[in-house]
Write a protein that holds these residues in place. Structure first.
Motif, PDB file in Angstrom:
ATOM      1  N   TYR A   1      -6.702   0.468  -3.430  1.00  0.00           N
ATOM      2  CA  TYR A   1      -6.102   0.333  -2.095  1.00  0.00           C
ATOM      3  C   TYR A   1      -6.871  -0.671  -1.226  1.00  0.00           C
ATOM      4  O   TYR A   1      -6.296  -1.344  -0.362  1.00  0.00           O
ATOM      5  CB  TYR A   1      -6.003   1.700  -1.403  1.00  0.00           C
ATOM      6  CG  TYR A   1      -7.273   2.174  -0.735  1.00  0.00           C
ATOM      7  CD1 TYR A   1      -7.546   1.863   0.596  1.00  0.00           C
ATOM      8  CD2 TYR A   1      -8.208   2.938  -1.432  1.00  0.00           C
ATOM      9  CE1 TYR A   1      -8.717   2.292   1.214  1.00  0.00           C
ATOM     10  CE2 TYR A   1      -9.372   3.367  -0.834  1.00  0.00           C
ATOM     11  CZ  TYR A   1      -9.617   3.050   0.487  1.00  0.00           C
ATOM     12  OH  TYR A   1     -10.782   3.474   1.082  1.00  0.00           O
TER      13      TYR A   1
ATOM     14  N   LEU B   1       1.011   4.089  -3.038  1.00  0.00           N
ATOM     15  CA  LEU B   1       0.646   5.493  -2.842  1.00  0.00           C
ATOM     16  C   LEU B   1       1.788   6.434  -3.200  1.00  0.00           C
ATOM     17  O   LEU B   1       1.565   7.566  -3.625  1.00  0.00           O
ATOM     18  CB  LEU B   1       0.175   5.715  -1.402  1.00  0.00           C
ATOM     19  CG  LEU B   1      -1.143   5.022  -1.049  1.00  0.00           C
ATOM     20  CD1 LEU B   1      -1.481   5.192   0.426  1.00  0.00           C
ATOM     21  CD2 LEU B   1      -2.292   5.540  -1.908  1.00  0.00           C
ATOM     22  N   TYR B   2       3.021   5.969  -3.050  1.00  0.00           N
ATOM     23  CA  TYR B   2       4.171   6.758  -3.502  1.00  0.00           C
ATOM     24  C   TYR B   2       4.407   6.605  -5.010  1.00  0.00           C
ATOM     25  O   TYR B   2       5.179   7.364  -5.600  1.00  0.00           O
ATOM     26  CB  TYR B   2       5.435   6.354  -2.737  1.00  0.00           C
ATOM     27  CG  TYR B   2       5.592   7.050  -1.410  1.00  0.00           C
ATOM     28  CD1 TYR B   2       5.899   8.410  -1.336  1.00  0.00           C
ATOM     29  CD2 TYR B   2       5.434   6.347  -0.212  1.00  0.00           C
ATOM     30  CE1 TYR B   2       6.038   9.051  -0.116  1.00  0.00           C
ATOM     31  CE2 TYR B   2       5.578   6.974   1.018  1.00  0.00           C
ATOM     32  CZ  TYR B   2       5.888   8.334   1.051  1.00  0.00           C
ATOM     33  OH  TYR B   2       6.024   8.972   2.258  1.00  0.00           O
TER      34      TYR B   2
ATOM     35  N   LEU C   1      -8.108   5.293  -7.548  1.00  0.00           N
ATOM     36  CA  LEU C   1      -7.571   5.728  -6.252  1.00  0.00           C
ATOM     37  C   LEU C   1      -8.523   5.374  -5.110  1.00  0.00           C
ATOM     38  O   LEU C   1      -8.099   5.122  -3.986  1.00  0.00           O
ATOM     39  CB  LEU C   1      -7.325   7.241  -6.291  1.00  0.00           C
ATOM     40  CG  LEU C   1      -6.569   7.873  -5.128  1.00  0.00           C
ATOM     41  CD1 LEU C   1      -5.191   7.240  -4.975  1.00  0.00           C
ATOM     42  CD2 LEU C   1      -6.435   9.374  -5.332  1.00  0.00           C
TER      43      LEU C   1
ATOM     44  N   THR D   1      -1.481   3.374  -8.648  1.00  0.00           N
ATOM     45  CA  THR D   1      -2.832   3.033  -8.189  1.00  0.00           C
ATOM     46  C   THR D   1      -3.747   2.483  -9.286  1.00  0.00           C
ATOM     47  O   THR D   1      -4.865   2.064  -8.995  1.00  0.00           O
ATOM     48  CB  THR D   1      -3.522   4.275  -7.592  1.00  0.00           C
ATOM     49  OG1 THR D   1      -3.589   5.297  -8.594  1.00  0.00           O
ATOM     50  CG2 THR D   1      -2.745   4.800  -6.393  1.00  0.00           C
TER      51      THR D   1
ATOM     52  N   LEU E   1       0.831  -1.205   0.000  1.00  0.00           N
ATOM     53  CA  LEU E   1       0.000   0.000   0.000  1.00  0.00           C
ATOM     54  C   LEU E   1       0.867   1.256   0.000  1.00  0.00           C
ATOM     55  O   LEU E   1       0.617   2.198  -0.761  1.00  0.00           O
ATOM     56  CB  LEU E   1      -0.928  -0.003   1.215  1.00  0.00           C
ATOM     57  CG  LEU E   1      -1.851   1.212   1.343  1.00  0.00           C
ATOM     58  CD1 LEU E   1      -2.822   1.278   0.178  1.00  0.00           C
ATOM     59  CD2 LEU E   1      -2.609   1.171   2.659  1.00  0.00           C
TER      60      LEU E   1
END
Length: 206
Positions: free
Chosen positions: A183, A146-147, A179, A153, A142
């Protein structure tokens, strides 16, 4: 069985290249779900022609509702143990599913991810034959996602166990729908495998 979900909306100039890259996969145990999201440019007819030619192709015709709505419609009828998403103006390498499927088996992971390479008419596909494989626990995956390093994503370029989408849908009417969604599948997974090869080709329209 791998379910490939392809939302289709007015992409007639690109659809043949996309679908041919899917039907030409080295891994053949698949169903291809073409979700016609109310196309009016002849894409809807092309979808039906593919279904008439290949028993692995199923077509859903629906009223226009956008990308999220089309993907959700495809997921409702998908029967595969695994699921992947391809946008109808993009394409994948011949070995995309095979490499990710084998990576999932070898590493006992719930999600396998390839590189997404941006391409255009002036850029031909370039798949490496030597690549590294990295494994991530759920929370580490995760953070990496996100980075955006080494993967992002996008729902595309990834192979998922279908049960990760139980109770998970793409949000209707939102931009950056991935997005809000991917996740959740990462958090539900136990482990994620990233394979450093150019498997998914994101077509950049000038």
């Amino acid at each position: 069985l791998v379910s490939i979900i392809v939302p289709v909306y007015n992409v007639k100039p690109y659809l043949n290249r996309c679908v041919n890259s899917l039907l030409g996969q080295s891994y053949q145990n698949m169903e291809l779900l073409l979700v016609d999201d109310g196309s009016t440019d002849g894409s809807e007819t092309l979808c039906d022609e593919y279904a008439a030619q290949d028993a692995r192709v199923r077509v859903l015709h629906k009223k226009n509702g956008g990308l999220s709505d089309a993907r959700n419609a495809g997921m409702k009828v998908a029967t595969g143990d695994l699921i992947t998403f391809v946008d109808s103006d993009d394409y994948i390498s011949k070995d995309f599913i095979e490499i990710l499927f084998e990576a999932m088996l070898e590493n006992k992971s719930d999600i396998a991810i390839a590189n997404m390479k941006r391409t255009s008419k002036r850029d031909e596909k370039n798949t490496s034959t030597a690549w590294k494989t990295s494994n991530f626990k759920s929370e580490d995956a995760l953070i990496s996602m996100l980075y955006g390093i080494p993967f992002g994503t996008s729902a595309c370029g990834k192979l998922f166990k279908r049960n990760l989408f139980k109770g998970v849908e793409f949000p209707y009417g939102k931009f950056s729908e991935d997005l809000f969604t991917i996740y959740k599948t990462i958090l539900k997974s136990k482990s994620v495998t990233y394979v450093e090869f150019d498997g998914y080709f994101y077509y950049y329209r000038d």
